[in-house]
Scaffold this motif. Structure first.
Motif, PDB file in Angstrom:
ATOM      1  N   ALA A 186      40.935  49.558  40.608  1.00 15.64           N
ATOM      2  CA  ALA A 186      41.690  49.350  39.416  1.00 15.64           C
ATOM      3  C   ALA A 186      41.020  49.435  38.218  1.00 15.64           C
ATOM      4  O   ALA A 186      39.906  48.925  37.956  1.00 15.64           O
ATOM      5  N   GLY A 187      41.877  50.245  37.325  1.00 12.10           N
ATOM      6  CA  GLY A 187      41.393  50.180  35.881  1.00 12.10           C
ATOM      7  C   GLY A 187      41.678  49.021  35.214  1.00 12.10           C
ATOM      8  O   GLY A 187      42.080  48.097  35.643  1.00 12.10           O
ATOM      9  N   HIS A 188      41.519  49.269  33.867  1.00 16.76           N
ATOM     10  CA  HIS A 188      41.851  47.987  32.860  1.00 16.76           C
ATOM     11  C   HIS A 188      43.269  47.783  33.046  1.00 16.76           C
ATOM     12  O   HIS A 188      44.133  48.602  32.756  1.00 16.76           O
ATOM     13  N   GLY A 189      43.387  46.579  33.402  1.00 17.82           N
ATOM     14  CA  GLY A 189      44.819  45.869  33.294  1.00 17.82           C
ATOM     15  C   GLY A 189      45.807  46.582  34.508  1.00 17.82           C
ATOM     16  O   GLY A 189      46.939  46.417  34.609  1.00 17.82           O
ATOM     17  N   GLU A 190      45.203  47.083  35.527  1.00 15.02           N
ATOM     18  CA  GLU A 190      45.865  47.884  36.631  1.00 15.02           C
ATOM     19  C   GLU A 190      45.855  47.021  37.981  1.00 15.02           C
ATOM     20  O   GLU A 190      46.530  47.552  38.861  1.00 15.02           O
ATOM     21  N   ALA A 191      45.404  45.777  37.873  1.00 16.87           N
ATOM     22  CA  ALA A 191      45.379  45.059  39.294  1.00 16.87           C
ATOM     23  C   ALA A 191      46.636  44.778  39.792  1.00 16.87           C
ATOM     24  O   ALA A 191      46.870  44.918  40.829  1.00 16.87           O
ATOM     25  N   MET A 192      47.520  44.492  38.652  1.00 13.67           N
ATOM     26  CA  MET A 192      48.732  44.108  39.286  1.00 13.67           C
ATOM     27  C   MET A 192      49.651  45.217  39.908  1.00 13.67           C
ATOM     28  O   MET A 192      50.517  45.257  40.927  1.00 13.67           O
ATOM     29  N   TYR A 193      49.201  46.565  39.370  1.00  8.49           N
ATOM     30  CA  TYR A 193      49.925  47.699  39.935  1.00  8.49           C
ATOM     31  C   TYR A 193      49.271  48.245  41.355  1.00  8.49           C
ATOM     32  O   TYR A 193      50.117  48.504  42.168  1.00  8.49           O
ATOM     33  N   LEU A 194      48.106  48.027  41.308  1.00  7.50           N
ATOM     34  CA  LEU A 194      47.417  48.248  42.570  1.00  7.50           C
ATOM     35  C   LEU A 194      47.719  47.380  43.823  1.00  7.50           C
ATOM     36  O   LEU A 194      47.942  47.647  44.774  1.00  7.50           O
ATOM     37  N   LEU A 195      47.722  45.998  43.513  1.00  9.88           N
ATOM     38  CA  LEU A 195      47.878  45.078  44.369  1.00  9.88           C
ATOM     39  C   LEU A 195      49.338  44.830  44.821  1.00  9.88           C
ATOM     40  O   LEU A 195      49.782  44.178  45.935  1.00  9.88           O
ATOM     41  N   GLY A 196      50.389  45.248  43.753  1.00  7.02           N
ATOM     42  CA  GLY A 196      51.532  45.009  43.884  1.00  7.02           C
ATOM     43  C   GLY A 196      51.918  43.445  44.258  1.00  7.02           C
ATOM     44  O   GLY A 196      51.632  42.178  43.497  1.00  7.02           O
ATOM     45  N   GLU A 197      52.714  43.171  44.994  1.00 12.08           N
ATOM     46  CA  GLU A 197      53.319  42.017  45.587  1.00 12.08           C
ATOM     47  C   GLU A 197      52.059  40.779  46.011  1.00 12.08           C
ATOM     48  O   GLU A 197      51.982  39.624  45.840  1.00 12.08           O
ATOM     49  N   GLU A 198      51.021  41.452  46.409  1.00  8.06           N
ATOM     50  CA  GLU A 198      49.982  40.801  46.860  1.00  8.06           C
ATOM     51  C   GLU A 198      49.424  39.975  45.799  1.00  8.06           C
ATOM     52  O   GLU A 198      48.923  38.916  45.709  1.00  8.06           O
ATOM     53  N   TYR A 199      49.382  40.660  44.438  1.00 10.40           N
ATOM     54  CA  TYR A 199      49.045  40.206  43.238  1.00 10.40           C
ATOM     55  C   TYR A 199      49.785  38.743  42.909  1.00 10.40           C
ATOM     56  O   TYR A 199      49.030  37.472  42.960  1.00 10.40           O
ATOM     57  N   TRP A 200      51.123  39.117  42.819  1.00 11.81           N
ATOM     58  CA  TRP A 200      52.006  37.861  42.562  1.00 11.81           C
ATOM     59  C   TRP A 200      51.866  36.744  43.811  1.00 11.81           C
ATOM     60  O   TRP A 200      52.131  35.603  43.299  1.00 11.81           O
ATOM     61  N   ASP A 201      51.955  37.096  44.901  1.00 16.61           N
ATOM     62  CA  ASP A 201      51.765  36.114  45.980  1.00 16.61           C
ATOM     63  C   ASP A 201      50.438  35.126  45.612  1.00 16.61           C
ATOM     64  O   ASP A 201      50.672  33.940  45.968  1.00 16.61           O
ATOM     65  N   ASP A 202      49.547  35.862  45.390  1.00 17.51           N
ATOM     66  CA  ASP A 202      48.053  35.105  45.132  1.00 17.51           C
ATOM     67  C   ASP A 202      48.356  34.251  43.813  1.00 17.51           C
ATOM     68  O   ASP A 202      47.750  33.069  43.870  1.00 17.51           O
ATOM     69  N   VAL A 203      48.726  34.870  42.599  1.00 20.95           N
ATOM     70  CA  VAL A 203      49.292  34.045  41.450  1.00 20.95           C
ATOM     71  C   VAL A 203      50.048  32.726  41.706  1.00 20.95           C
ATOM     72  O   VAL A 203      49.362  31.505  41.466  1.00 20.95           O
ATOM     73  N   PHE A 204      51.048  32.941  42.591  1.00 23.11           N
ATOM     74  CA  PHE A 204      51.933  31.620  42.696  1.00 23.11           C
ATOM     75  C   PHE A 204      51.322  30.813  43.938  1.00 23.11           C
ATOM     76  O   PHE A 204      51.567  29.550  43.741  1.00 23.11           O
ATOM     77  N   ALA A 205      50.423  31.300  44.753  1.00 21.54           N
ATOM     78  CA  ALA A 205      49.934  30.485  45.710  1.00 21.54           C
ATOM     79  C   ALA A 205      48.747  29.401  44.849  1.00 21.54           C
ATOM     80  O   ALA A 205      48.532  28.265  45.268  1.00 21.54           O
ATOM     81  N   PHE A 206      48.122  30.148  43.922  1.00 23.77           N
ATOM     82  CA  PHE A 206      47.124  29.427  43.126  1.00 23.77           C
ATOM     83  C   PHE A 206      47.801  28.452  42.285  1.00 23.77           C
ATOM     84  O   PHE A 206      47.262  27.208  42.205  1.00 23.77           O
ATOM     85  N   LEU A 207      48.873  28.616  41.907  1.00 20.09           N
ATOM     86  CA  LEU A 207      49.587  27.733  40.896  1.00 20.09           C
ATOM     87  C   LEU A 207      50.205  26.625  41.759  1.00 20.09           C
ATOM     88  O   LEU A 207      50.543  25.328  41.269  1.00 20.09           O
ATOM     89  N   LYS A 208      50.711  26.794  43.091  1.00 18.92           N
ATOM     90  CA  LYS A 208      51.087  25.901  43.995  1.00 18.92           C
ATOM     91  C   LYS A 208      49.860  24.745  44.446  1.00 18.92           C
ATOM     92  O   LYS A 208      50.259  23.664  44.813  1.00 18.92           O
TER      93      LYS A 208
END
Length: 329
Positions: free
Chosen positions: A307-329
């Motif tokens: 992934a390039g600059h700021g592209e992590a969320m686009y490459l990882l897709g739902e995995e990005y957000w699953d990991d973010v909200f799992a971290f927050l929990k």
């Protein structure tokens, strides 16, 4: 033919005069270039903007590039739908030094979960819509500020996170005034990520519970020095030093003092670090430096291979957000 003592002195004077002229020219050119760099990089009307992002799939794209391009298209559609359904409310506060700060608040009734979503370099609150949309869907109250000298927030020079950290503290106070039971997450991308980390080093109230930085830099000096070499093929001396003098005089801060790295060292609350390995703007190696500097074990990191600059969320897709909200929990 012998050269007389008088002639030798005359030649010496000429040489010294030439050296003095060259030295003066060097100083003047360095000062001019340093002033230009400050205006270019952090001046409100400067030309140093974000790199363009094409919302199309290149014919010769490999699997990673295709996934990223598809992810951008999908997210753009989600953003348009979100903004059409939730126009948000413009809110304003005054910073500690009297700057009028503007942002947009997306109200989510009956929720004490809040996020301050922070945009990147030369963006505005709309640049944080990709963050806002996902947090809102997860029942968060969302605040997307325009950082200093961006969007509708006043200021002549970008704070690059350093001046903004104090503005974010004022936004935190605004949230607490609305909801004393708030649980506040700060999530930023690029310059917003640097702002997140710089804020993390300050004394934040108990309502602030976690920080998430996506592709942030170690310091303003480091990122501008890196860009100077990569984009213009120039060494940091003398230009970075003269530019730093102008930054102190005109913008009110030093590129060296504006250090996310030093601020992270003081952060005791949970922090998530995210970065793409193919980032050609903010080097991927900076994430590990920042991660190692964060004290305690209440930290995690996400790597997006390719992934390039700021592209992590686009490459990882739902995995990005699953990991973010799992971290927050």
């Amino acid at each position: 033919m012998k050269i007389t003592k008088t002639k030798k002195l005359s030649i010496k004077k000429v040489i010294l005069s030439i050296i003095a002229i060259l030295a003066t020219l060097f100083v003047l050119i360095s000062l001019f270039a340093g002033n230009y760099l400050v205006n270019y990089s952090i001046g409100r009307s400067g030309d140093g903007g974000n790199r363009t992002v094409a919302l199309e799939i290149p014919e010769a794209a490999d699997d990673t590039e295709r996934t990223i391009a598809e992810g951008k298209i999908v997210q753009q559609e989600l953003n348009e739908t979100f903004l059409a359904e939730h126009p948000g409310q413009t809110v304003e506060i005054s910073s500690a030094d009297g700057i009028r700060c503007s942002g947009v608040y997306y109200q989510n009734d009956d929720s004490h979960d809040w996020v301050i979503a922070l945009h990147g370099y030369r963006g505005d609150h709309l640049s944080a819509t990709s963050l806002a949309q996902h947090y809102y869907t997860h029942n968060y109250q969302v605040l997307t500020p325009d950082l200093r000298a961006c969007g509708d927030t006043d200021g002549n020079y970008l704070g690059m996170g350093w001046l903004d950290r104090k503005d974010i503290l004022s936004w935190i106070d605004w949230i607490v005034a609305q909801d004393s039971d708030a649980r506040i997450v700060i999530h930023g991308i690029s310059m917003g990520a640097a702002t997140t980390m710089m804020t993390a080093g300050e004394d934040t109230p108990d309502q602030v519970v976690a920080f998430i930085e996506d592709c942030g830099y170690t310091s303003v000096w480091d990122i501008f020095s890196s860009e100077l070499k990569l984009r213009f093929g120039m060494p940091e001396f003398p230009l970075m030093y003269t530019a730093n003098l102008f930054a102190i005089t005109k913008a009110g801060y030093s590129f060296k003092e504006a250090s996310a790295l030093e601020q992270v060292k003081k952060c005791e609350k949970p922090m998530l670090f995210i970065h793409g390995t193919a980032d050609d703007f903010i080097p991927y190696e900076m994430m590990d430096t920042l991660y190692q500097a964060k004290p305690g074990d209440n930290k995690e990191k996400i790597t997006a291979p390719g992934a390039g600059h700021g592209e992590a969320m686009y490459l990882l897709g739902e995995e990005y957000w699953d990991d973010v909200f799992a971290f927050l929990k």
